[in-house]
Design a protein around this motif. Structure first.
Motif, short mmCIF file in Angstrom:
data_model
loop_
_atom_site.label_atom_id
_atom_site.label_comp_id
_atom_site.label_asym_id
_atom_site.label_seq_id
_atom_site.Cartn_x
_atom_site.Cartn_y
_atom_site.Cartn_z
N LYS A 170 0.83 -1.20 0.00
CA LYS A 170 0.00 0.00 0.00
C LYS A 170 0.87 1.26 0.00
N THR A 174 0.45 3.58 -3.36
CA THR A 174 -0.36 4.79 -3.16
C THR A 174 0.42 5.97 -2.60
N ALA A 176 1.18 6.16 0.52
CA ALA A 176 0.73 6.32 1.90
C ALA A 176 1.89 6.17 2.86
N GLU A 180 -0.78 5.30 8.05
CA GLU A 180 -1.98 5.29 7.21
C GLU A 180 -2.23 3.90 6.62
N ALA A 181 -1.16 3.27 6.14
CA ALA A 181 -1.29 1.93 5.57
C ALA A 181 -1.65 0.91 6.64
N ASP A 183 -3.37 1.53 9.38
CA ASP A 183 -4.77 1.76 9.73
C ASP A 183 -5.70 1.07 8.74
N GLU A 184 -5.36 1.14 7.46
CA GLU A 184 -6.19 0.48 6.46
C GLU A 184 -6.13 -1.05 6.62
N THR A 186 -5.66 -2.65 9.35
CA THR A 186 -6.45 -2.99 10.53
C THR A 186 -7.94 -2.96 10.21
N ALA A 187 -8.37 -1.93 9.48
CA ALA A 187 -9.79 -1.80 9.12
C ALA A 187 -10.26 -2.97 8.26
N LEU A 188 -9.38 -3.48 7.42
CA LEU A 188 -9.73 -4.60 6.53
C LEU A 188 -9.56 -5.96 7.18
#
Length: 430
Positions: A170, A174, A176, A180-181, A183-184, A186-188
């Motif tokens: 990521k 991107t 990032a 930030e990467a 956090d994404e 973790t969210a996924l």
């Protein structure tokens, strides 16, 4: 002919992986029976929370007394997917003592006490299989210890943690930042609430110890593996990597020395050329690159984590162990005959990418080059950018020992013209 008496299987742990193992055993019961040569019966499931609803599992099979379950004496196979060191270690050895073979996905325990567990299995004439401990669904353990048993493996280079690969991919694709990467991820659901084991390289180091031990027929413990995390990797590192035609991956690297007299095992972020097969491994996927004398270069690729992929590896081991039980035999155990010493990280030889913050004035490059020369580290390329009295200096070296590079960096930090060492990254896969 198929034997009518079923093979009895106990399941220790019924979380993400354990529940999938139980589900596949139920939904694919006829196929498993045909492949094993006898029905496979789930005889008990040890859990910590007995009140939790577990769809498809008979509540009568649930118990919180894992010790009593493995002591039953009528079990053929115990599947351990609880993880950690204790009580897993004691439960596995108790299973051997009471007549059961074991299938485990416990990388941490195998990396720390694999030799003792193999010895216990051999003492009691039982199997210890653990394909699921490394790289999820990817067949890797069995090819290394069986398919390549007649070959000489020289190097195992791999991405063995999906969380870290997702984060780094990521950041690369991107732009990032690390947080930030993460956090994404973790969210996924790719990263745990506490991602330390992944991002600091502990998970990959345990897998590296297992792979090195099998590949080199040598006992390699977790403490033998040099480990560095990836939390300090920055967008600037990726920018530098792109300028070199590289990307950055967290790699597990297990190698024989050139003279064959020792081995090394290490985990750390590294730049690899975009032309290398591992550079194209995206998202949460894993891949392991194996180099051997006769086979040349082999690559194993696929999903390295998750309930279904890991359960697939567990069930593959269960079928193999079940066949062995029916044939009154056991599969391959530990092979540590080579007993090669594990060299310290200082003896590892590779290339390096070093980014320095320096004063933008004449003579700085000459001072830096002198330090490298004094420590026997040859410079391949240098790139310098400067503005308003500040400058960045990027040095890429030829191959040198880690100890020599460490001495070089220590000396560079003492130079008045060097404001700081912004980044040190190894360059692999060339």
């Amino acid at each position: 002919m198929m034997r009518t008496r079923p093979l009895k299987v106990a399941l220790l742990g019924c979380g993400v992986v354990g529940s999938e193992v139980a589900r596949i055993m139920t939904t694919h019961a006829d196929d498993l029976a045909a492949r094993v040569g006898a029905p496979v019966e789930l005889a008990g499931v040890a859990v910590r929370r007995p009140d939790k609803v577990r769809e498809g599992i008979d509540p009568a099979l649930i118990t919180t007394d894992a010790t009593a379950l493995v002591k039953r004496g009528d079990l053929d196979i115990v599947v351990e997917v609880i993880g950690g060191i204790e009580p897993a270690r004691t439960l596995i050895t108790t299973a051997f003592e009471h007549g059961a073979s074991v299938v485990s996905a416990n990388k941490a325990l195998l990396a720390q006490d694999g030799a003792a567990l193999h010895a216990a299995a051999e003492e009691h004439g039982k199997d210890l299989y653990y394909e699921a401990a490394v790289a999820g669904a990817i067949p890797l353990i069995r090819p290394l210890r069986e398919s390549l048993a007649g070959d000489k493996v020289n190097r195992v280079l791999g991405i063995v943690n999906g969380t870290t690969n997702f984060i780094l991919d990521k950041m690369d694709s991107t732009g990032a930042g690390y947080q930030e990467a993460l956090d994404e991820a973790t969210a996924l659901g790719y990263a745990e609430a506490d991602p330390t084991a992944d991002v600091e390289g502990f998970d990959a180091a345990a897998k590296a110890a297992i792979l090195a031990g099998i590949a080199f027929h040598t006992r390699v413990r977790l403490d033998d593996v040099h480990r560095e995390g990836m939390t300090e990797v920055t967008a600037a590192d990726f920018a530098s990597a792109r300028e070199m035609g590289c990307t950055i991956k967290l790699l597990a690297i297990c190698e024989r020395a050139e003279d064959g007299a020792s081995v090394t095992a290490r985990v750390h972020p590294a730049m690899i050329p975009l032309s290398h097969p591992l550079a194209s491994v995206r998202g949460a996927y894993n891949a392991v690159f194996v180099e051997s004398d006769a086979s040349g270069q082999l690559m194993f690729y696929g999903p390295g984590a998750g309930g279904s992929p890991t359960a697939s590896a567990v069930l593959g081991d269960l079928v193999a162990v079940g066949r062995n039980r029916l044939g009154s035999t056991t599969g391959p155990g530990e092979s540590a005959y080579a007993a090669l010493p594990v060299s310290p990280m200082g003896e590892v030889v590779t290339r390096y990418h070093i980014s320095l913050d320096v004063a933008d004035k004449p003579g700085v490059l000459a001072q830096v080059a002198t330090v490298f020369a004094e420590h026997g580290v040859s410079i391949d390329t240098v790139r310098q950018q400067g503005k308003d009295g500040e400058a960045s200096l990027v040095v890429v070296t030829h191959r040198a020992s880690d100890a020599a590079l460490g001495g070089t960096v220590e000396a560079l930090r003492k130079l008045d013209t060097v404001r700081g060492v912004a980044s040190i990254m190894r360059v692999e896969g060339e």
